[in-house]
Write an enzyme that holds these catalytic residues in place. Structure first.
Site, PDB file in Angstrom:
ATOM      1  N   GLY A 106       1.021  -1.213   1.642  1.00 45.00           N
ATOM      2  CA  GLY A 106       0.234  -0.004   1.365  1.00 45.00           C
ATOM      3  C   GLY A 106      -0.896   0.152   2.371  1.00 45.00           C
ATOM      4  O   GLY A 106      -1.156   1.250   2.888  1.00 45.00           O
ATOM      5  N   THR A 128      -0.707 -10.523   2.038  1.00 49.08           N
ATOM      6  CA  THR A 128      -0.284 -10.259   0.666  1.00 49.08           C
ATOM      7  C   THR A 128       0.486 -11.469   0.142  1.00 49.08           C
ATOM      8  O   THR A 128       1.247 -12.083   0.897  1.00 49.08           O
ATOM      9  CB  THR A 128       0.616  -9.004   0.558  1.00 49.08           C
ATOM     10  OG1 THR A 128       1.232  -8.992  -0.745  1.00 49.08           O
ATOM     11  CG2 THR A 128       1.725  -8.958   1.599  1.00 49.08           C
ATOM     12  N   ASP A 130       2.875 -11.221  -1.817  1.00 46.60           N
ATOM     13  CA  ASP A 130       4.226 -10.755  -2.173  1.00 46.60           C
ATOM     14  C   ASP A 130       5.293 -11.051  -1.111  1.00 46.60           C
ATOM     15  O   ASP A 130       6.488 -11.027  -1.420  1.00 46.60           O
ATOM     16  CB  ASP A 130       4.231  -9.239  -2.425  1.00 46.60           C
ATOM     17  CG  ASP A 130       3.291  -8.830  -3.543  1.00 46.60           C
ATOM     18  OD1 ASP A 130       3.008  -9.662  -4.408  1.00 46.60           O
ATOM     19  OD2 ASP A 130       2.837  -7.669  -3.527  1.00 46.60           O
ATOM     20  N   GLY A 173       4.818 -10.145  -7.337  1.00 44.43           N
ATOM     21  CA  GLY A 173       5.740  -9.843  -6.232  1.00 44.43           C
ATOM     22  C   GLY A 173       5.854  -8.351  -5.980  1.00 44.43           C
ATOM     23  O   GLY A 173       6.585  -7.931  -5.092  1.00 44.43           O
ATOM     24  N   GLU A 190      15.727 -23.272 -13.607  1.00 46.74           N
ATOM     25  CA  GLU A 190      17.156 -23.097 -13.894  1.00 46.74           C
ATOM     26  C   GLU A 190      17.679 -21.751 -13.386  1.00 46.74           C
ATOM     27  O   GLU A 190      18.873 -21.601 -13.129  1.00 46.74           O
ATOM     28  CB  GLU A 190      17.421 -23.226 -15.400  1.00 46.74           C
ATOM     29  CG  GLU A 190      17.588 -24.654 -15.893  1.00 46.74           C
ATOM     30  CD  GLU A 190      16.357 -25.522 -15.718  1.00 46.74           C
ATOM     31  OE1 GLU A 190      15.233 -24.989 -15.724  1.00 46.74           O
ATOM     32  OE2 GLU A 190      16.507 -26.746 -15.550  1.00 46.74           O
TER      33      GLU A 190
HETATM   34  O1  F6P Z   1       0.328  -6.881  -3.980  1.00 42.87           O
HETATM   35  C1  F6P Z   1      -0.271  -7.974  -4.575  1.00 42.87           C
HETATM   36  C2  F6P Z   1      -0.191  -7.895  -6.082  1.00 42.87           C
HETATM   37  O2  F6P Z   1      -0.769  -9.058  -6.606  1.00 42.87           O
HETATM   38  C3  F6P Z   1       1.217  -7.681  -6.653  1.00 42.87           C
HETATM   39  O3  F6P Z   1       1.958  -8.877  -6.702  1.00 42.87           O
HETATM   40  C4  F6P Z   1       0.900  -7.097  -8.004  1.00 42.87           C
HETATM   41  O4  F6P Z   1       1.960  -6.305  -8.474  1.00 42.87           O
HETATM   42  C5  F6P Z   1      -0.321  -6.266  -7.733  1.00 42.87           C
HETATM   43  O5  F6P Z   1      -0.911  -6.777  -6.551  1.00 42.87           O
HETATM   44  C6  F6P Z   1      -1.338  -6.268  -8.841  1.00 42.87           C
HETATM   45  O6  F6P Z   1      -2.358  -5.400  -8.490  1.00 42.87           O
HETATM   46  P1  F6P Z   1      -3.772  -5.300  -9.235  1.00 42.87           P
HETATM   47  O7  F6P Z   1      -4.577  -6.510  -8.828  1.00 42.87           O
HETATM   48  O8  F6P Z   1      -4.349  -4.040  -8.715  1.00 42.87           O
HETATM   49  O9  F6P Z   1      -3.477  -5.327 -10.684  1.00 42.87           O
END
Ligand code: F6P
Length: 325
Positions: A106, A128, A130, A173, A190
């Site tokens: 983003g 990130t 992710d 993620g 698992e």
């Molecule tokens: O992009 C990083 C992340 O931690 C994602 O894994 C998660 O979906 C999102 O940000 C959560 O965002 P926020 O901290 O705005 O709730």
């Protein structure tokens, strides 16, 4: 126009290693004769004009810290052309000629739009947990988050095997399954449930049954967060409805995956990417992200970095199963 002053910002979800990146960008820039400014709270700080000077001592004693000393945000204003115009005016008034943006897809998309609209040289660093950025094998923060997940699953395994229980562990993620899949391989789970490959409830139940039949005393399933399926909660409800004999529990790891001191791997990645960002700007590169590919630091055009066209190793889903039999 020659670059004299470089602005740094962190944007989107924080990731461990962002501070190591800020430190590397700042010190490499100063070493190469640039002035450095920090923008607070990502793009929001550009719009609201929260810009500070950064010196070598501003970034002392931060390499080991999680979070970001520059703070971060997801800016609504910057998504509008009016907001970006204000951001550009503030940036110019502060004497900033180029930007280093540290963040996920983003944030890099925002960088691409801004760079195209105002002809600003920008270099991005993938920051990130992710790992969902194209053109790089790893993002800053991913390794630390994986280690956090492994640590948590190891602990859950103690209680799961004491009670002969099944645990659904939800990991972050965004829309990608990297944390779930590689977290599962690393922790000996698992199964891994990921958005990239669907798994039917009975398929999963069979897998768990087989494990218990082979005298396993616990089962741990890593589930990637997923709004569409309800993540670990959704999966546990479906399993419990169809197979009420399973003694199942749910743990959502949540934001603790974002915190903590970065691993050595993340610190090195962030430091080298930070230094490469300044090298890139000095060479006249713009609108590229620094990636790592097979050990080499490479320039990835923003367009490619945010394309989401990279394929993950789906055969690793089977590997999780094979290794846990
Ligand atoms: O992009 C990083 C992340 O931690 C994602 O894994 C998660 O979906 C999102 O940000 C959560 O965002 P926020 O901290 O705005 O709730």
């Amino acid at each position: 126009m020659a670059i004299k002053c470089i602005g740094i910002l962190t944007s989107g979800g924080d990731a461990p290693g962002m501070n190591a990146a800020i430190r590397a960008v700042t010190r490499t820039a100063i070493y190469n004769g640039y002035k450095v400014k920090g923008i607070l709270r990502g793009y929001h700080g550009l719009v609201t004009n929260k810009i500070i000077d950064l010196t070598s001592s501003s970034v002392s004693n931060i390499i080991q810290k999680g979070g970001t000393i520059l703070k971060t945000a997801r800016s609504k204003e910057f998504r509008t052309p009016e907001g970006r115009q204000i951001a550009y005016d503030n940036m110019k008034a502060a004497g900033i000629d180029a930007l280093v943006v540290i963040g996920g897809d983003g944030s890099l998309s925002g960088a691409q739009i801004f760079a195209n609209e105002f002809d600003v040289p920008i270099v991005g660093l993938p920051g990130t947990i992710d790992n969902d950025v194209d053109g790089t094998d790893e993002t800053i923060g991913y390794d630390t988050a994986l280690n956090t997940i492994v640590d948590a699953v190891d602990k859950l395994r103690d209680t799961a095997s004491s009670h002969d229980r099944l645990f659904f562990v939800e990991v972050m993620g965004n829309t990608a399954g990297y944390l779930s899949l590689n977290g599962a391989i690393a922790s000996g789970a698992e199964a891994a449930i990921i958005p990239e490959r669907e798994m039917e409830v009975d398929q999963l139940a069979e897998l768990i049954h087989n494990g218990f039949r082979k005298s396993k005393s616990s089962a741990i399933v890593l589930v990637a967060e997923n709004k569409a399926t309800g993540g670990a909660m959704g999966m546990a409800e479906r399993i419990k409805k169809e197979f009420p004999d399973f003694d199942a529990r749910v743990t959502i790891l949540g934001h603790l995956q974002r915190g903590g001191s970065p691993t050595a791997k993340d610190r090195i990645l962030a430091s080298k990417m930070g230094a490469t960002a300044i090298e890139a700007l000095s060479e006249g590169q713009r609108n590229v992200m620094i990636g790592i590919k097979n050990g080499d630091y490479v320039y990835v055009p923003f367009k490619r970095a945010i394309a989401h066209s990279q394929q993950m190793e789906l055969k690793d889903v089977d590997l999780v199963r094979i290794l846990s039999i």
